[in-house]
Design an enzyme around this catalytic site. Structure first.
Site, PDB file in Angstrom:
ATOM      1  N   CYS A  38      12.954  24.255   4.198  1.00 20.73           N
ATOM      2  CA  CYS A  38      12.007  25.006   3.365  1.00 20.73           C
ATOM      3  C   CYS A  38      11.242  24.031   2.468  1.00 20.73           C
ATOM      4  O   CYS A  38      11.432  22.821   2.543  1.00 20.73           O
ATOM      5  CB  CYS A  38      12.748  26.031   2.519  1.00 20.73           C
ATOM      6  N   MET A  39      10.410  24.548   1.605  1.00 18.33           N
ATOM      7  CA  MET A  39       9.618  23.675   0.743  1.00 18.33           C
ATOM      8  C   MET A  39      10.493  22.847  -0.197  1.00 18.33           C
ATOM      9  O   MET A  39      10.241  21.660  -0.420  1.00 18.33           O
ATOM     10  CB  MET A  39       8.628  24.498  -0.082  1.00 18.33           C
ATOM     11  N   ASP A  40      11.559  23.479  -0.734  1.00 19.00           N
ATOM     12  CA  ASP A  40      12.350  22.829  -1.785  1.00 19.00           C
ATOM     13  C   ASP A  40      13.803  22.614  -1.397  1.00 19.00           C
ATOM     14  O   ASP A  40      14.554  22.018  -2.169  1.00 19.00           O
ATOM     15  CB  ASP A  40      12.361  23.702  -3.045  1.00 19.00           C
ATOM     16  N   ARG A  66       0.964 -10.795   7.120  1.00 17.65           N
ATOM     17  CA  ARG A  66       0.854  -9.594   6.287  1.00 17.65           C
ATOM     18  C   ARG A  66       1.962  -8.580   6.588  1.00 17.65           C
ATOM     19  O   ARG A  66       1.696  -7.471   7.027  1.00 17.65           O
ATOM     20  CB  ARG A  66      -0.497  -8.898   6.526  1.00 17.65           C
ATOM     21  N   TYR A 122      14.889  30.658   6.474  1.00 16.57           N
ATOM     22  CA  TYR A 122      13.741  31.439   6.974  1.00 16.57           C
ATOM     23  C   TYR A 122      13.735  31.549   8.497  1.00 16.57           C
ATOM     24  O   TYR A 122      13.914  30.549   9.195  1.00 16.57           O
ATOM     25  CB  TYR A 122      12.430  30.782   6.569  1.00 16.57           C
ATOM     26  N   HIS A 133      -6.413  -7.226  13.129  1.00 11.42           N
ATOM     27  CA  HIS A 133      -5.168  -6.438  13.135  1.00 11.42           C
ATOM     28  C   HIS A 133      -4.831  -6.061  14.578  1.00 11.42           C
ATOM     29  O   HIS A 133      -5.718  -5.760  15.362  1.00 11.42           O
ATOM     30  CB  HIS A 133      -5.388  -5.186  12.280  1.00 11.42           C
ATOM     31  N   ARG A 156     -10.439  -0.023  15.266  1.00 11.38           N
ATOM     32  CA  ARG A 156     -10.303   0.731  14.023  1.00 11.38           C
ATOM     33  C   ARG A 156     -11.304   0.099  13.054  1.00 11.38           C
ATOM     34  O   ARG A 156     -12.510   0.255  13.258  1.00 11.38           O
ATOM     35  CB  ARG A 156      -8.833   0.665  13.560  1.00 11.38           C
ATOM     36  N   LYS A 200       0.838  -1.211   0.000  1.00  7.80           N
ATOM     37  CA  LYS A 200       0.000   0.000   0.000  1.00  7.80           C
ATOM     38  C   LYS A 200       0.870   1.257   0.000  1.00  7.80           C
ATOM     39  O   LYS A 200       2.085   1.188   0.287  1.00  7.80           O
ATOM     40  CB  LYS A 200      -0.898  -0.008   1.239  1.00  7.80           C
TER      41      LYS A 200
HETATM   42  C1  LIG Z   1      -0.306  -1.596   6.879  1.00  6.43           C
HETATM   43  C2  LIG Z   1      -0.948  -2.843   7.334  1.00  6.43           C
HETATM   44  C3  LIG Z   1      -0.196  -4.020   7.469  1.00  6.43           C
HETATM   45  C4  LIG Z   1       1.316  -4.038   7.408  1.00  6.43           C
HETATM   46  O1  LIG Z   1       1.779  -3.466   8.619  1.00  6.43           O
HETATM   47  P1  LIG Z   1       3.364  -3.392   8.923  1.00  6.43           P
HETATM   48  O2  LIG Z   1       3.420  -2.893  10.316  1.00  6.43           O
HETATM   49  O3  LIG Z   1       3.917  -2.427   7.932  1.00  6.43           O
HETATM   50  O4  LIG Z   1       3.879  -4.748   8.738  1.00  6.43           O
HETATM   51  C5  LIG Z   1      -0.870  -5.195   7.736  1.00  6.43           C
HETATM   52  N1  LIG Z   1      -2.211  -5.201   7.884  1.00  6.43           N
HETATM   53  C6  LIG Z   1      -2.960  -4.074   7.813  1.00  6.43           C
HETATM   54  C7  LIG Z   1      -4.417  -4.131   8.012  1.00  6.43           C
HETATM   55  C8  LIG Z   1      -2.348  -2.857   7.546  1.00  6.43           C
HETATM   56  O5  LIG Z   1      -3.086  -1.743   7.489  1.00  6.43           O
END
Ligand SMILES: *Cc1c(COP(=O)(O)O)cnc(C)c1O
Length: 378
Positions: free
Chosen positions: A308-310, A220, A261, A164, A132, A32
């Protein structure tokens, strides 16, 4: 090249191989957020080369981008809203697995099934304590009953039951055992209602690395495939990304000159000030002002004055630095440069954010893209 996020795809392969070797479970590489800033498609390829057999993403369009790039493996997308009927229909039509946490989501999947003629591949999510996404335990039996009925009609396939962790990065935290117990209870409730998923999964990187009892059928890992460990310890991971730039100007300043800045930094003596063409638009945290670490010509230094930005400035004292010299904000640390963890420590965040926020303006440059052509071993 002015600046680049250099990503070593062999590091991703090595990391995934290590994860695959550490568990009998299948591995879903989480790619992701553009592969945590590393580039989604190249990292997905490298992860599959390394032995992952699933890909995981948050958003539906990320899954669709993977399908468009030719990935035929199982892909799970877990975060979507009722507004995304059209994308959900495409996802179901392209055999993307989608997460379902509530009745409305199941109904949208069923509508997509009716429109596409494809069976909807769903993973039912139970909230075991992160609060969540996921169904509450109270709503779980009703959701299972509806999903089981849809499965009996051949509309959906309940591919997974999943959850999770809130605290997997603190091994031994009491919530971990509690969440595993709630997860097992949710699976038992499902079995009691005749729901037997192909895969049960709850482990992110931290749980994959430290908690074998949480591996179930599928793990995961996300951050670990990019070589960053979410918990202290040596897991043999190799950081894949290095953020590099080149000095745009070097000049002598007198003592007592304010820098950047707001003059948050003042030279104490005659010195060389060096300009680096990366800023917060490129993902360098503005909170790196007077704090962010870097290496120029192999010497560890600190940003001087505001980011700064850049661009930002570095007081390098009397070091011999010229326009064009190489600057490394972070990398694997093998050559003494700061790591993403050093940056996270300096600006009070996590390394996940440091790599993921590297801006779209920074080109990604890939090393070892072709696994058949690897000459050096890491
Ligand atoms: C991002 C995410 C992961 C991976 O988590 P890591 O801590 O990067 O291994 C696994 N499951 C879900 C639902 C996530 O949102």
């Amino acid at each position: 090249m002015r600046s680049a996020a250099v990503v070593d795809l062999e590091a991703v392969r090595v990391n995934v191989r290590a994860l695959v070797a550490s568990t009998p479970a299948a591995v879903m590489a989480v790619v992701k957020a553009d592969g945590y800033g590393h580039g989604m498609v190249p990292c997905a390829s490298a992860a599959l080369d390394g032995g992952a057999t699933w890909l995981g993403v948050a958003m539906l369009e990320e899954a669709l981008d993977l399908r468009a790039a030719g990935f035929a493996c199982p892909i799970l997308a877990w975060l979507w809203t009722p507004d995304e009927v059209a994308a959900l229909e495409q996802a179901v039509g392209q055999g993307v697995d989608v997460s379902v946490s509530a009745r409305w989501a199941l109904e949208i999947v069923q509508a997509a099934v009716a429109a596409t003629g494809r069976v909807g591949r769903i993973h039912l999510k139970i909230d075991t304590g992160l609060s969540r996404n996921g169904s509450t335990a109270a709503d779980w039996p009703a959701l299972l009953t509806l999903a089981a009925a849809a499965e009996a009609r051949g509309e959906v396939e309940i591919v997974g039951i999943w959850s999770h962790f809130a605290y997997a990065d603190e091994p031994g935290h009491p919530t971990i055992a509690k969440q595993i117990a709630r997860f097992i209870a949710a699976i038992e409730v499902a079995a009691g209602l005749g729901v037997h998923p192909q895969v049960r999964h709850i482990a992110n990187s931290a749980a994959t690395l430290t908690l074998p009892e949480a591996h179930f059928d599928l793990v995961r890992p996300g951050i670990a495939i990019y070589g960053l460990a979410p918990v202290a310890g040596d897991f043999g991971l190799v950081p894949a990304m290095s953020l590099r730039s080149h000095v745009a100007l070097a000049k002598r300043l007198a003592a007592g000159e304010g820098v950047s800045y707001g003059h948050q930094y003042t030279t104490e003596r005659p010195t060389t000030a060096v300009l680096v063409p990366l800023g917060y638009a490129d993902g360098v945290p503005r909170s790196g002002t007077n704090r962010g670490p870097l290496a120029i010509n192999g010497k560890r230094l600190t940003i001087s004055g505001r980011v700064c930005m850049d661009q930002f400035v570095v007081d390098v004292g009397d070091l011999p630095v010229s326009a064009g010299d190489e600057v490394v904000l972070f990398g694997s640390g093998r050559d003494g440069e700061p790591t993403a963890q050093d940056w996270a420590d300096a600006v009070d965040t996590i390394h996940y954010e440091i790599v993921t926020r590297v801006g779209a303006r920074v080109p990604r440059v890939y090393l070892n893209a072709d696994p058949a052509a690897i000459v050096s071993t890491l």
